[in-house]
Design a protein around this motif. Sequence first.
Motif: not given
Length: 113
Positions: A92-97, A84-90
Motif C-alpha cells: 500500500q505504501a509503494r502504491r501510494r507513492r 510482495d502483495p502479501d506485505d500489505v503495508a509495504a
Amino acid sequence: MDIQQTAQLLALIKVGDNRNVDRTVIAAWHDLVHDLPLDDALEAVRAHRRESTDYLLPAHVIAGVKRIRGARLAAAEPPLPDVDPDDVAAYQARRRRMLAQIASPSTLRQIGA
C-alpha cells in the motif's frame, strides 16, 4: 511553490481581473497555495477563467489543482507495485507513492523529456 512562484501565479491572476497585488497579498496567497505545483496552479487559473466569471480565490486554485491531478490519475493505468502483495503495508505504501508520482506534473515532464 516558492514565494516567487506565488508572485508569478498572482501576476497571471492580475492580468485577468486587474486586482492589486502587493507583498501582503503574495504572502497571504503563499500561505494557502505553497504546497501546490506551479504548473498545475497556473493551469487551474486558466481553467477557472475559461469556465467561470467568479472572482478567483485560493480555494478555486486548490480545487482546480485537485481536478487536474484527479484527471491525470484517471487517465493512467493502475500501478502495480513491485512489492510482495502479501506485505500489505509495504504494498500500500509503494502504491501510494506511485500514485503521487503519476499525479505530479514534474513526473510528466520527466517522462516526456
